[in-house]
Design an enzyme around this catalytic site. Structure first.
Site, PDB file in Angstrom:
ATOM      1  N   TYR A 281       0.830  -1.200   0.000  1.00 10.79           N
ATOM      2  CA  TYR A 281       0.000   0.000   0.000  1.00 10.79           C
ATOM      3  C   TYR A 281       0.861   1.244   0.000  1.00 10.79           C
ATOM      4  O   TYR A 281       2.082   1.176   0.162  1.00 10.79           O
ATOM      5  CB  TYR A 281      -0.968  -0.009   1.190  1.00 10.79           C
TER       6      TYR A 281
ATOM      7  N   LYS B 147       6.375  -1.733   2.008  1.00  7.59           N
ATOM      8  CA  LYS B 147       5.174  -1.157   2.626  1.00  7.59           C
ATOM      9  C   LYS B 147       4.041  -2.161   2.440  1.00  7.59           C
ATOM     10  O   LYS B 147       3.185  -2.031   1.560  1.00  7.59           O
ATOM     11  CB  LYS B 147       4.858   0.219   2.023  1.00  7.59           C
TER      12      LYS B 147
ATOM     13  N   GLU C  35      12.409   2.298  14.028  1.00 11.17           N
ATOM     14  CA  GLU C  35      11.452   3.339  13.631  1.00 11.17           C
ATOM     15  C   GLU C  35      10.299   3.333  14.609  1.00 11.17           C
ATOM     16  O   GLU C  35      10.381   2.693  15.661  1.00 11.17           O
ATOM     17  CB  GLU C  35      10.989   3.097  12.189  1.00 11.17           C
TER      18      GLU C  35
ATOM     19  N   LEU D 147      11.000   1.287   7.120  1.00 11.67           N
ATOM     20  CA  LEU D 147      10.415   1.798   5.885  1.00 11.67           C
ATOM     21  C   LEU D 147      11.125   3.101   5.512  1.00 11.67           C
ATOM     22  O   LEU D 147      11.283   3.967   6.376  1.00 11.67           O
ATOM     23  CB  LEU D 147       8.920   2.071   6.089  1.00 11.67           C
TER      24      LEU D 147
HETATM   25  C1  LIG Z   1       6.408   1.530   9.621  1.00 13.35           C
HETATM   26  C2  LIG Z   1       6.442   2.921   9.042  1.00 13.35           C
HETATM   27  N1  LIG Z   1       7.592   3.607   9.055  1.00 13.35           N
HETATM   28  C3  LIG Z   1       7.666   4.867   8.558  1.00 13.35           C
HETATM   29  C4  LIG Z   1       6.548   5.497   8.020  1.00 13.35           C
HETATM   30  C5  LIG Z   1       6.668   6.908   7.501  1.00 13.35           C
HETATM   31  O1  LIG Z   1       6.594   6.919   6.092  1.00 13.35           O
HETATM   32  P1  LIG Z   1       6.074   8.218   5.311  1.00 13.35           P
HETATM   33  O2  LIG Z   1       6.914   9.350   5.770  1.00 13.35           O
HETATM   34  O3  LIG Z   1       6.318   7.878   3.878  1.00 13.35           O
HETATM   35  O4  LIG Z   1       4.637   8.391   5.652  1.00 13.35           O
HETATM   36  C6  LIG Z   1       5.337   4.809   7.973  1.00 13.35           C
HETATM   37  C7  LIG Z   1       4.146   5.444   7.401  1.00 13.35           C
HETATM   38  O5  LIG Z   1       3.069   4.955   7.462  1.00 13.35           O
HETATM   39  C8  LIG Z   1       5.274   3.489   8.484  1.00 13.35           C
HETATM   40  O6  LIG Z   1       4.134   2.783   8.459  1.00 13.35           O
END
Ligand SMILES: Cc1ncc(COP(=O)(O)O)c(C=O)c1O
Length: 282
Positions: free
Chosen positions: A36, A151, A183, A207
């Protein structure tokens, strides 16, 4: 974030959300076999669209699922959805699962169309006063798999980790793997120490957040030193500032960690500066 989407996209059709249904044999439902993306939208501008579509392609490549649409086809779907679901601050949510097979079988087979779903999420515009009040977090053991750069819609581990935070009466958790930060449950993590912005490097442990990259870019463009390196858990407790970043949360300052006040207990000077620059960029 509320989901006030009325008209959603499913497999080539635009439908009221109540009428959009998928088969119980869908591999997204049976296995979480899908990926997603969430793309923030301000006014009618899709923030960092190219980066989101590139990350989507990377996620699809990693799970060996062909991208069903071209760049322009995706853009067409997003534009149609935004037209049908008006609002100010919004986000596009999209997900692609490996579709419906006749049998429940882990093996991947060619020739089955994926299930493609997208909708508009209505996002509360951040009230800077509320955001600057900060969030409280705990550290938890990151027991997730070694493919966190995908993701993936298989999010049960993140759900369990967020629940640990909820049960501890805090807003979120910072995940720690073998003594090193990875994270948040749905965000990336930054530390500020001696005016240097520090965040763990990308790889399979986290991610690659689009907001993370944007924060790094903004910092570098403004002569703020950035280090992408492994961070020991212990460094959290002597940090000048801690932030969590994501497309929907933007940059949230952490003011309480494991029930202890972080630094002075208020959003820091570096946060004020970078958050200001981020709002300008938007
Ligand atoms: C596990 C995880 N890490 C980091 C992020 C941050 O990603 P982004 O800045 O692209 O929203 C998300 C966003 O949903 C996430 O689910």
């Amino acid at each position: 974030m509320s989901n006030a989407a009325n008209v959603v996209y499913l497999n080539g059709q635009y439908l009221p959300v109540e009428e959009a249904t998928v088969s119980v044999m869908d591999r997204g439902f049976l296995f979480g076999d899908g990926v997603y993306e969430v793309v923030p939208v301000f006014g009618n501008k899709l923030l960092r669209l190219e980066e989101h579509l590139t990350r989507l392609q990377n996620s699809l490549n990693r799970i060996s699922l062909p991208n069903p649409y071209s760049h322009d086809e995706w853009l067409g779907i997003f534009s149609n959805l935004l037209e049908k679901n008006t609002g100010e601050d919004r986000a596009i949510y999209l997900q692609i699962s490996r579709g419906v097979y006749a049998k429940r079988d882990l093996s991947i087979k060619a020739g089955y169309p994926p299930t493609v779903f997208a909708m508009v999420l209505q996002v509360e515009p951040p009230d800077l006063e509320v955001v600057s009040a900060g969030i409280s977090v705990i550290t938890v053991d990151d027991f997730r798999w070694g493919a966190c750069d995908i993701k993936s819609t298989s999010l049960v581990a993140n759900v369990m980790l967020r629940q640990q935070a909820t049960e501890a009466n805090v807003d979120d958790a910072i995940l720690v793997k073998n003594g090193m930060l990875s994270e948040g449950t749905a965000s990336n993590v930054f530390l500020v120490k001696n005016n240097v912005l520090i965040t763990p490097p990308t790889g399979h442990k986290l991610l690659p957040g689009i907001t993370r990259d944007l924060v790094i870019e903004i910092a570098k463009n403004n002569a703020i030193l950035v280090e992408e390196r492994e961070i020991r858990e212990a460094e959290l407790f002597s940090a000048d500032e801690i932030w969590m970043t994501s497309s929907t949360r933007e940059i949230a300052p952490v003011i309480s960690l494991n029930d202890e006040i972080v630094a002075t207990g208020v959003a820091g000077e570096m946060w004020k500066r970078v958050m200001g620059l981020y709002q300008q960029y938007k």
